[in-house]
Write an enzyme that holds these catalytic residues in place. Structure first.
Site, PDB file in Angstrom:
ATOM      1  N   CYS A   1      -5.442  -2.662   3.383  1.00  0.00           N
ATOM      2  CA  CYS A   1      -4.626  -3.012   4.638  1.00  0.00           C
ATOM      3  C   CYS A   1      -6.528  -2.665   5.627  1.00  0.00           C
ATOM      4  CB  CYS A   1      -4.210  -1.644   4.913  1.00  0.00           C
ATOM      5  SG  CYS A   1      -3.627  -0.988   6.526  1.00  0.00           S
TER       6      CYS A   1
ATOM      7  N   GLU B   1       1.070  -1.105   0.164  1.00  0.00           N
ATOM      8  CA  GLU B   1      -0.086   0.084  -0.406  1.00  0.00           C
ATOM      9  C   GLU B   1       0.460   1.145  -0.206  1.00  0.00           C
ATOM     10  OE1 GLU B   1      -3.921   1.750   2.075  1.00  0.00           O
ATOM     11  OE2 GLU B   1      -2.525   0.382   3.567  1.00  0.00           O
TER      12      GLU B   1
ATOM     13  N   LYS C   1     -10.541   0.153  -2.167  1.00  0.00           N
ATOM     14  CA  LYS C   1     -10.701  -0.089  -0.443  1.00  0.00           C
ATOM     15  C   LYS C   1     -11.897   0.046   0.008  1.00  0.00           C
ATOM     16  CE  LYS C   1      -8.244   0.771   3.054  1.00  0.00           C
ATOM     17  NZ  LYS C   1      -7.087   1.954   4.380  1.00  0.00           N
TER      18      LYS C   1
END
Length: 273
Positions: free
Chosen positions: A151, A40, A110
């Site tokens: 994440c 990321e 995301k």
């Protein structure tokens, strides 16, 4: 097949980050990696104050480079959160995937934005500048199907369960946990997702930079379906390698057949989009 995770040291200079990332991708390919993942925020510092400045459209400068190096090396390349993506006046935390022919196979925005407040330790709110994605992202390789998260997505077990239901045998999470959440949950969450779904889980972080405004934990990791850590980096810039053994995955699923023993008459997890 061999998987490589590139734990990149990220600077404030986008061109330097891109050049070094592509160099390490070539190195990983030369060592036999067929699937390579970047972390990321591999091309920009991580922080809400940076997202707009470093944002690009897709396709754009960063994704063009990723496409070129994937084709050059004839690999599957997971581009981390290659960029804060700008689209229609909104910004997204986006991961792109390119195949051996350079074509883009997936674009994951995301889904779960990182908004946390741990008093006295860390406060961060991605939703101040970013919009969330609204879809699951999977892609096929000759080896297995792969599911993507970024994440904070790893904290949501339902997402990983959907990927397992859809036939994914490897889940990859480019991530940048910090010095508060990293030591507490980074490895724990990976092992949990792997055991729950009997899949391989790989999480790839930027290298640690103690001078950065947001300090990443590092420790890029690969966990097998038994919940064992089979590869792990330290905090510095490095590339880690591991061989993904799908025969072992099949054996574990046969020995403990949780996928066929779920009580769907009592509960269910479903994908709505």
């Amino acid at each position: 097949f061999r998987l490589a995770l590139i734990q990149l040291r990220v600077s404030a200079v986008k061109s330097d980050n891109l050049q070094r990332a592509c160099g390490l991708v070539r190195e990983a390919s030369a060592k036999g990696a067929k699937v390579v993942a970047l972390p990321e925020c591999f091309n920009s510092p991580y922080g809400t104050q940076y997202f707009k400045e470093y944002a690009e459209k897709i396709p754009g400068e960063s994704t063009k480079k990723l496409s070129e190096v994937a084709k050059e090396c004839s690999i599957y390349l997971i581009g981390g959160r290659s960029i804060p993506e700008e689209d229609g006046g909104k910004l997204y935390n986006t991961c792109t995937v390119f195949g051996p022919d350079g074509a883009m196979l997936a674009k994951h925005r995301k889904v779960h934005l990182f908004d946390i407040n741990i008093p006295g330790k860390i406060q961060f709110k991605e939703s101040e500048t970013l919009s969330s994605g609204n879809s699951f992202s999977m892609f096929d390789t000759p080896y297995c199907k792969v599911g993507l998260g970024i994440c904070y997505d790893i904290r949501f077990a339902e997402m990983a369960q959907i990927y397992g239901q859809k036939g994914c045998q490897l889940l990859i999470y480019p991530g940048a946990f910090n010095l508060t959440t990293g030591p507490a949950h980074w490895e724990l969450l990976q092992r949990g997702r792997a055991v729950d779904n009997q899949v391989y889980v790989a999480a790839v972080s930027p290298a640690r930079d103690e001078k950065a405004s947001y300090v990443a934990w590092g420790h890029s990791t690969v966990v097998n379906p038994w919940g064992e850590v089979i590869a792990k980096a330290g905090a510095e810039e490095t590339v880690i390698y591991t061989d993904i053994d799908l025969k072992k995955l099949a054996e574990i699923r046969q020995q403990i057949p949780i996928l066929s023993q779920k009580r769907c008459d009592l509960y269910d997890i479903e994908m709505k989009k």
